[in-house]
Write a protein that holds these residues in place. Structure first.
Motif, PDB file in Angstrom:
ATOM      1  N   ASN A 182      -3.781   5.331 -13.883  1.00 58.10           N
ATOM      2  CA  ASN A 182      -4.422   6.598 -13.507  1.00 58.10           C
ATOM      3  C   ASN A 182      -5.920   6.606 -13.754  1.00 58.10           C
ATOM      4  O   ASN A 182      -6.551   7.651 -13.664  1.00 58.10           O
ATOM      5  N   CYS A 204       0.836  -1.207   0.000  1.00 58.12           N
ATOM      6  CA  CYS A 204       0.000   0.000   0.000  1.00 58.12           C
ATOM      7  C   CYS A 204       0.868   1.254   0.000  1.00 58.12           C
ATOM      8  O   CYS A 204       1.771   1.407   0.819  1.00 58.12           O
ATOM      9  N   LYS A 205       0.590   2.143  -0.939  1.00 58.88           N
ATOM     10  CA  LYS A 205       1.376   3.359  -1.148  1.00 58.88           C
ATOM     11  C   LYS A 205       1.189   4.349   0.003  1.00 58.88           C
ATOM     12  O   LYS A 205       0.115   4.434   0.589  1.00 58.88           O
ATOM     13  N   ILE A 249      -8.982   7.579  -2.376  1.00 64.86           N
ATOM     14  CA  ILE A 249      -8.374   6.562  -3.232  1.00 64.86           C
ATOM     15  C   ILE A 249      -7.066   6.070  -2.619  1.00 64.86           C
ATOM     16  O   ILE A 249      -6.138   6.842  -2.412  1.00 64.86           O
ATOM     17  N   SER A 296      -3.916   3.045  -3.021  1.00 65.08           N
ATOM     18  CA  SER A 296      -3.317   2.277  -4.113  1.00 65.08           C
ATOM     19  C   SER A 296      -2.254   1.317  -3.599  1.00 65.08           C
ATOM     20  O   SER A 296      -1.631   1.534  -2.568  1.00 65.08           O
ATOM     21  N   SER A 297      -2.095   0.245  -4.363  1.00 60.39           N
ATOM     22  CA  SER A 297      -1.095  -0.781  -4.061  1.00 60.39           C
ATOM     23  C   SER A 297      -0.789  -1.535  -5.342  1.00 60.39           C
ATOM     24  O   SER A 297      -1.706  -1.955  -6.051  1.00 60.39           O
ATOM     25  N   LYS A 308      -2.565  -0.694  -8.642  1.00 66.28           N
ATOM     26  CA  LYS A 308      -4.031  -0.776  -8.661  1.00 66.28           C
ATOM     27  C   LYS A 308      -4.596   0.178  -7.624  1.00 66.28           C
ATOM     28  O   LYS A 308      -3.952   0.485  -6.628  1.00 66.28           O
ATOM     29  N   MET A 309      -5.828   0.652  -7.881  1.00 61.81           N
ATOM     30  CA  MET A 309      -6.455   1.626  -6.998  1.00 61.81           C
ATOM     31  C   MET A 309      -7.777   1.106  -6.446  1.00 61.81           C
ATOM     32  O   MET A 309      -8.478   0.347  -7.122  1.00 61.81           O
ATOM     33  N   ILE A 356      -2.606   8.898  -0.211  1.00 59.51           N
ATOM     34  CA  ILE A 356      -3.965   8.668  -0.684  1.00 59.51           C
ATOM     35  C   ILE A 356      -4.449   9.961  -1.312  1.00 59.51           C
ATOM     36  O   ILE A 356      -3.981  11.049  -0.979  1.00 59.51           O
ATOM     37  N   THR A 406     -12.733   0.826  -8.578  1.00 60.48           N
ATOM     38  CA  THR A 406     -11.439   0.163  -8.762  1.00 60.48           C
ATOM     39  C   THR A 406     -10.808   0.660 -10.048  1.00 60.48           C
ATOM     40  O   THR A 406     -11.495   1.161 -10.939  1.00 60.48           O
ATOM     41  N   GLY A 455     -11.100   2.926  -4.503  1.00 57.17           N
ATOM     42  CA  GLY A 455     -11.713   4.177  -4.085  1.00 57.17           C
ATOM     43  C   GLY A 455     -12.978   3.941  -3.284  1.00 57.17           C
ATOM     44  O   GLY A 455     -13.820   3.120  -3.653  1.00 57.17           O
ATOM     45  N   MET A 496      -9.874   5.055 -13.109  1.00 56.66           N
ATOM     46  CA  MET A 496     -10.836   4.249 -12.375  1.00 56.66           C
ATOM     47  C   MET A 496     -11.743   3.611 -13.428  1.00 56.66           C
ATOM     48  O   MET A 496     -12.284   4.313 -14.285  1.00 56.66           O
TER      49      MET A 496
END
Length: 156
Positions: A106, A50-51, A67, A69-70, A73-74, A54, A102, A76, A108
């Protein structure tokens, strides 16, 4: 004269920061930096990748999406910003979640109806704040936890 200009500049920055603080989530997109400690979709635990950022995106229709992300992939958590109400803990607010979005990169690309909440505090406060979301669809549960680094969000 220089001091007066500096004082005016600092006053404008303070007023702008106060205005932003009163309007989080604000229109448009901002990025909050910190540490993501949990990101789970059903039985898939993506917490490890996980980044540390957010995004909070507020659309023209008033929708608010947090949102996470990891691994490119995102995920929301989206709800109607007009439904935000005070949280159970002083200084927090709750956004009722209606949709899970999802995507990858960049964009969704997918949506599923879900019910849940995101609880958050004002990231402009100068202190680390938690942003925690959980929701359930008919098939899956979704959960995410994030702690900001105490620095104000920046535009994206």
């Amino acid at each position: 004269m220089r001091f007066a200009g500096l004082a005016i500049g600092l006053t404008v920055m303070t007023v702008a920061a106060d205005a932003a603080a009163q309007n989080f989530p604000a229109p448009g997109a901002v990025v909050v930096s910190g540490t993501c400690s949990k990101l789970v979709v059903g039985k898939l635990d993506a917490s490890k990748g996980c980044k540390g950022e957010i995004a909070s995106v507020t659309g023209p229709d008033g929708s608010v999406t947090f949102i996470f992300s990891s691994g490119g992939k995102m995920l929301g958590f989206q709800g109607n910003g007009r439904g935000i109400k005070p949280g159970a803990t002083k200084g927090t607010a709750q956004l009722p979640i209606e949709v899970i979005s999802t995507g990858a990169g960049n964009k969704m690309t997918g949506q599923v109806d879900a019910k849940g909440t995101c609880t958050f505090a004002n990231p402009y406060s100068g202190k680390p704040v938690a942003i925690e979301c959980s929701a359930k669809s008919t098939e899956l549960s979704f959960a995410a936890s994030f702690l900001s680094n105490g620095k104000p969000p920046h535009g994206k």
